[in-house]
Design an enzyme around this catalytic site. Structure first.
Site, PDB file in Angstrom:
ATOM      1  N   LYS A 149      12.212 -29.373 -19.550  1.00 45.96           N
ATOM      2  CA  LYS A 149      12.146 -28.866 -21.017  1.00 45.96           C
ATOM      3  C   LYS A 149      13.146 -29.548 -21.816  1.00 45.96           C
ATOM      4  O   LYS A 149      12.911 -29.966 -23.076  1.00 45.96           O
ATOM      5  CB  LYS A 149      12.771 -27.507 -20.847  1.00 45.96           C
ATOM      6  CG  LYS A 149      12.638 -26.512 -22.227  1.00 45.96           C
ATOM      7  CD  LYS A 149      13.576 -25.176 -22.071  1.00 45.96           C
ATOM      8  CE  LYS A 149      13.048 -24.353 -20.944  1.00 45.96           C
ATOM      9  NZ  LYS A 149      13.695 -22.885 -21.259  1.00 45.96           N
ATOM     10  N   LYS A 158      21.443 -24.503 -14.871  1.00 46.56           N
ATOM     11  CA  LYS A 158      21.348 -23.128 -15.345  1.00 46.56           C
ATOM     12  C   LYS A 158      22.469 -22.293 -14.524  1.00 46.56           C
ATOM     13  O   LYS A 158      22.895 -22.999 -13.325  1.00 46.56           O
ATOM     14  CB  LYS A 158      19.792 -22.413 -14.717  1.00 46.56           C
ATOM     15  CG  LYS A 158      19.477 -21.360 -15.292  1.00 46.56           C
ATOM     16  CD  LYS A 158      18.923 -21.555 -16.686  1.00 46.56           C
ATOM     17  CE  LYS A 158      18.821 -20.332 -17.468  1.00 46.56           C
ATOM     18  NZ  LYS A 158      17.788 -20.639 -18.636  1.00 46.56           N
ATOM     19  N   GLY A 183      23.175 -18.838 -23.472  1.00 48.64           N
ATOM     20  CA  GLY A 183      22.610 -17.383 -23.089  1.00 48.64           C
ATOM     21  C   GLY A 183      21.276 -17.589 -22.360  1.00 48.64           C
ATOM     22  O   GLY A 183      20.717 -18.648 -22.375  1.00 48.64           O
ATOM     23  N   ASP A 184      20.992 -16.539 -21.722  1.00 51.72           N
ATOM     24  CA  ASP A 184      19.657 -16.284 -21.075  1.00 51.72           C
ATOM     25  C   ASP A 184      19.482 -14.834 -21.017  1.00 51.72           C
ATOM     26  O   ASP A 184      20.115 -14.010 -21.693  1.00 51.72           O
ATOM     27  CB  ASP A 184      19.458 -16.867 -19.955  1.00 51.72           C
ATOM     28  CG  ASP A 184      18.127 -17.068 -19.393  1.00 51.72           C
ATOM     29  OD1 ASP A 184      17.206 -18.126 -19.935  1.00 51.72           O
ATOM     30  OD2 ASP A 184      17.490 -16.182 -18.550  1.00 51.72           O
ATOM     31  N   THR A 238      14.565 -19.553 -30.132  1.00 53.08           N
ATOM     32  CA  THR A 238      13.609 -19.590 -29.093  1.00 53.08           C
ATOM     33  C   THR A 238      12.212 -19.009 -29.633  1.00 53.08           C
ATOM     34  O   THR A 238      11.217 -19.428 -29.420  1.00 53.08           O
ATOM     35  CB  THR A 238      13.760 -18.869 -27.914  1.00 53.08           C
ATOM     36  OG1 THR A 238      15.373 -19.601 -27.385  1.00 53.08           O
ATOM     37  CG2 THR A 238      12.991 -19.144 -26.565  1.00 53.08           C
ATOM     38  N   SER A 295      20.506 -25.514 -29.375  1.00 51.75           N
ATOM     39  CA  SER A 295      21.490 -25.509 -28.798  1.00 51.75           C
ATOM     40  C   SER A 295      22.184 -26.929 -28.972  1.00 51.75           C
ATOM     41  O   SER A 295      23.304 -27.005 -28.951  1.00 51.75           O
ATOM     42  CB  SER A 295      21.389 -25.218 -27.554  1.00 51.75           C
ATOM     43  OG  SER A 295      21.514 -23.760 -27.101  1.00 51.75           O
TER      44      SER A 295
HETATM   45  P1  NDP Z   1      17.144 -10.664 -23.339  1.00 51.05           P
HETATM   46  O1  NDP Z   1      18.017 -10.216 -22.362  1.00 51.05           O
HETATM   47  O2  NDP Z   1      17.467 -10.747 -24.688  1.00 51.05           O
HETATM   48  O3  NDP Z   1      15.770  -9.783 -23.105  1.00 51.05           O
HETATM   49  C1  NDP Z   1      15.089  -9.752 -21.906  1.00 51.05           C
HETATM   50  C2  NDP Z   1      13.898  -8.984 -22.100  1.00 51.05           C
HETATM   51  O4  NDP Z   1      12.885  -8.992 -21.109  1.00 51.05           O
HETATM   52  C3  NDP Z   1      14.351  -7.330 -22.143  1.00 51.05           C
HETATM   53  O5  NDP Z   1      13.179  -6.760 -23.032  1.00 51.05           O
HETATM   54  C4  NDP Z   1      13.969  -6.984 -20.703  1.00 51.05           C
HETATM   55  O6  NDP Z   1      13.936  -5.643 -20.417  1.00 51.05           O
HETATM   56  C5  NDP Z   1      12.819  -7.652 -20.170  1.00 51.05           C
HETATM   57  N1  NDP Z   1      13.074  -8.035 -18.822  1.00 51.05           N
HETATM   58  C6  NDP Z   1      13.990  -8.918 -18.261  1.00 51.05           C
HETATM   59  N2  NDP Z   1      13.783  -8.877 -16.706  1.00 51.05           N
HETATM   60  C7  NDP Z   1      12.814  -8.183 -16.492  1.00 51.05           C
HETATM   61  C8  NDP Z   1      12.117  -7.634 -15.346  1.00 51.05           C
HETATM   62  N3  NDP Z   1      12.547  -8.207 -14.175  1.00 51.05           N
HETATM   63  N4  NDP Z   1      10.770  -7.140 -15.484  1.00 51.05           N
HETATM   64  C9  NDP Z   1      10.355  -6.975 -16.789  1.00 51.05           C
HETATM   65  N5  NDP Z   1      11.025  -7.192 -18.191  1.00 51.05           N
HETATM   66  C10 NDP Z   1      12.106  -7.709 -17.788  1.00 51.05           C
HETATM   67  O7  NDP Z   1      16.546 -12.111 -22.586  1.00 51.05           O
HETATM   68  P2  NDP Z   1      16.023 -13.371 -23.568  1.00 51.05           P
HETATM   69  O8  NDP Z   1      14.912 -12.593 -24.644  1.00 51.05           O
HETATM   70  O9  NDP Z   1      16.824 -14.322 -23.939  1.00 51.05           O
HETATM   71  O10 NDP Z   1      15.117 -14.019 -22.494  1.00 51.05           O
HETATM   72  C11 NDP Z   1      13.769 -13.708 -21.934  1.00 51.05           C
HETATM   73  C12 NDP Z   1      13.032 -14.838 -21.450  1.00 51.05           C
HETATM   74  O11 NDP Z   1      12.943 -15.876 -22.287  1.00 51.05           O
HETATM   75  C13 NDP Z   1      13.579 -15.176 -20.176  1.00 51.05           C
HETATM   76  O12 NDP Z   1      12.657 -15.580 -19.122  1.00 51.05           O
HETATM   77  C14 NDP Z   1      14.361 -16.208 -20.399  1.00 51.05           C
HETATM   78  O13 NDP Z   1      14.639 -17.241 -19.548  1.00 51.05           O
HETATM   79  C15 NDP Z   1      13.545 -16.998 -21.554  1.00 51.05           C
HETATM   80  N6  NDP Z   1      14.256 -17.955 -22.469  1.00 51.05           N
HETATM   81  C16 NDP Z   1      15.310 -17.546 -23.215  1.00 51.05           C
HETATM   82  C17 NDP Z   1      15.855 -18.492 -24.288  1.00 51.05           C
HETATM   83  C18 NDP Z   1      16.732 -18.189 -25.057  1.00 51.05           C
HETATM   84  O14 NDP Z   1      17.358 -18.805 -25.868  1.00 51.05           O
HETATM   85  N7  NDP Z   1      17.583 -16.724 -24.887  1.00 51.05           N
HETATM   86  C19 NDP Z   1      15.331 -19.677 -24.207  1.00 51.05           C
HETATM   87  C20 NDP Z   1      14.297 -20.180 -23.544  1.00 51.05           C
HETATM   88  C21 NDP Z   1      13.597 -19.251 -22.501  1.00 51.05           C
HETATM   89  P3  NDP Z   1      14.969  -4.788 -19.836  1.00 51.05           P
HETATM   90  O15 NDP Z   1      16.055  -4.558 -21.077  1.00 51.05           O
HETATM   91  O16 NDP Z   1      14.567  -3.652 -19.440  1.00 51.05           O
HETATM   92  O17 NDP Z   1      15.609  -5.498 -18.751  1.00 51.05           O
HETATM   93  O1  2IT Z   2      15.961 -21.120 -20.891  1.00 53.88           O
HETATM   94  C1  2IT Z   2      16.406 -21.795 -21.794  1.00 53.88           C
HETATM   95  O2  2IT Z   2      16.136 -22.976 -22.338  1.00 53.88           O
HETATM   96  C2  2IT Z   2      17.558 -21.005 -22.293  1.00 53.88           C
HETATM   97  N1  2IT Z   2      18.132 -19.892 -21.865  1.00 53.88           N
HETATM   98  C3  2IT Z   2      18.355 -21.883 -23.347  1.00 53.88           C
HETATM   99  C4  2IT Z   2      19.529 -22.852 -23.071  1.00 53.88           C
HETATM  100  C5  2IT Z   2      20.405 -23.424 -23.942  1.00 53.88           C
HETATM  101  O3  2IT Z   2      21.415 -23.899 -23.492  1.00 53.88           O
HETATM  102  O4  2IT Z   2      20.347 -22.996 -25.059  1.00 53.88           O
END
Ligand code: NDP
Ligand code: 2IT
Length: 453
Positions: free
Chosen positions: A122, A134, A173-174, A217, A385
């Site tokens: 990525k 990670k 974050g993630d 994202t 980032s």
């Molecule tokens: P958040 O913590 O902000 O939100 C996560 C969301 O996904 C919540 O609604 C949560 O629900 C739900 N969720 C998490 N785990 C589960 C599960 N096991 N089953 C069902 N629902 C689940 O995280 P992000 O929005 O940052 O991340 C979401 C996805 O995007 C992840 O896969 C992450 O790796 C990916 N991502 C994030 C990036 C970023 O910049 N933040 C960048 C690229 C990818 P609940 O509150 O009920 O747990």
């Molecule tokens: O999955 C991802 O790409 C992220 N959670 C963001 C990673 C970052 O360094 O901004």
């Protein structure tokens, strides 16, 4: 001759995967991520037998460094709690390690490794100089007070600080790690080291954060989708969309879809989903999730026309044109994929990391669904980032419009690179192969140039 080369490339891939399975027992998500990438690389190895000779695959599946540590902290009742912390520094061929931290009870080494492995490719696709990593913990921020989250973050950083640095490894974050956690982590890093540097991204705007990182994202996912649709003579305007999750990625994907004239009719969390045929009112979701930190079912208290259903899986049964899985890995299985296709969904963009199982991807490919694979489609977060790192190094800040324009251009470039690479390798439209190959080539060439390290 060609078929002999094919056999040997195939056999090489099988051997590397077999070693990986033996060396990393009980890590199914990691094996899934490795298998998908390595299987795409067979035609690359046929063209570049030199990659086999210098063991690029053997090296790329083995993290450069894996750190596991104890994270002790005291909860509000005065009880000692112990969590496990991880940082997997996977590959630094093209830049300092870069990738998020996940705080979720399901976190174990296998999840961090799958995420770190994906991150290598990525980050390469962004075109920016960042390596793959990670980290995270099995800490569950849900239901914890701000004080508990702060003490946990301080303890986590008290161990992590010695392994990271603005030119070494830059976490972000993630899942479960947003602006609040990054703030606590940054404060502790600065306190221990005395350094005011860009050691984390996703920072608050008042202490070195970049405009658009919060939105990046989700916005990036939609920019990618828009470009993919454009090439197919389509657009987002007027389309019905479902977005799983209701966290950072889901919220800003929804915001951008609405801006471009699409309509998001459903969002979810791990307990269930809301369906609002007139379109989700995003201000309410932001209030519930970002401010109150409550559950998505609260939504129906504000909008009685919406319907809440228990079980997050049900969301895939809603009729839509476009599906954006933005929650977590393997949330779309074969059955969910078939349901989406049956109901007329024609495009899927992965906001989450590895949200579709291999069987689901196969269904999408067989039905000619326009598919944005995670490592390409959700790269906008880490790309921004990297733009935050650039601004920190320059001790300067770009405007919202400047960062947003760069993000958009990066996502368009990623789509074009993926599409072009798929064509070059005789698989037009196969974005999975295109992303894996394009991401791999830059890293493999850098590894070749740097010798056996
Ligand atoms: P958040 O913590 O902000 O939100 C996560 C969301 O996904 C919540 O609604 C949560 O629900 C739900 N969720 C998490 N785990 C589960 C599960 N096991 N089953 C069902 N629902 C689940 O995280 P992000 O929005 O940052 O991340 C979401 C996805 O995007 C992840 O896969 C992450 O790796 C990916 N991502 C994030 C990036 C970023 O910049 N933040 C960048 C690229 C990818 P609940 O509150 O009920 O747990
Ligand atoms: O999955 C991802 O790409 C992220 N959670 C963001 C990673 C970052 O360094 O901004």
């Amino acid at each position: 001759m060609a078929s002999a080369a094919r056999e040997s490339a195939q056999a090489h891939v099988e051997r590397v995967m077999e070693t990986g399975r033996r060396r990393n027992p009980h890590a199914p998500e990691f094996h899934q991520a490795v298998k998908e990438v390595l299987e795409s690389l067979v035609p690359v190895l046929e063209r570049h037998p030199e990659f086999i000779e210098v063991g690029i695959l053997e090296r790329i599946v083995e993290p450069e460094r894996q750190i596991i540590f104890r994270v002790p902290w005291v909860d509000d009742r005065g009880v000692v709690q112990v969590n496990r912390g991880f940082r997997v520094q996977f590959n630094s061929a093209i830049g300092p390690y870069k990738g998020g931290l996940r705080f979720h009870p399901s976190v174990y080494l296998g999840i961090i490794k799958f995420l770190g492995f994906e991150q290598i490719f990525k980050n390469s696709l962004t075109g920016l100089p960042i390596g793959g990593a990670k980290g995270g913990s099995d800490f569950d921020p849900k239901g914890k007070s701000d004080g508990e989250v702060m003490r946990f973050c301080q303890s986590f950083m008290t161990e992590l600080y010695r392994h990271i640095g603005a030119d070494i490894d830059v976490p972000a974050g993630d899942i479960g790690v947003g602006a609040r956690e990054i703030g606590f982590l940054y404060g502790q890093y600065k306190r221990i080291t005395g350094l005011y540097t860009g050691v984390l991204t996703g920072k608050g705007l008042s202490y070195g954060g970049s405009l658009v990182r919060t939105e990046a994202t989700g916005y990036g996912l939609v920019y990618f989708m828009e470009e993919m649709l454009r090439e197919a003579g389509q657009s987002i305007a007027g389309k019905t969309v479902i977005v799983s999750g209701s966290g950072n990625v889901a919220i800003y994907a929804t915001e951008k879809i609405h801006e471009l004239g699409g309509k998001v009719v459903a969002m979810s969390d791990s307990n269930g989903y809301v369906y609002e045929p007139d379109g989700i009112k995003l201000a309410t979701v932001k209030q519930i999730k970002e401010v109150e930190r409550k559950r998505i079912k609260e939504y129906v208290n504000h909008h009685p026309t919406a319907k809440y259903s228990e079980s997050c899986r049900g969301i895939w049964g809603i009729k839509c044109d476009i599906a954006l899985p933005c929650a977590t890995q393997n949330e779309i299985d074969e059955e969910a994929a078939r349901l989406l296709v049956k109901n007329g969904c024609f495009a899927v963009g992965e906001g989450a990391n590895m949200p579709s199982t291999p069987e689901a991807i196969k269904v999408f490919q067989e039905h000619g669904i326009l598919f944005g694979p995670a490592k390409a489609a959700n790269a906008g977060g880490v790309a921004t980032s990297a733009l935050e790192m650039t601004q920190n190094s320059m001790r300067y800040s770009w405007t919202f419009e400047e960062v947003d324009a760069k993000l958009k251009q990066i996502m368009v470039n990623i789509y074009r690179n993926v599409s072009k690479t798929a064509k070059e390798y005789g698989m037009p439209g196969n974005t999975v192969a295109g992303a894996n190959i394009a991401g791999f080539l830059k890293v493999a060439n850098a590894m070749m140039a740097q010798g056996i390290v």
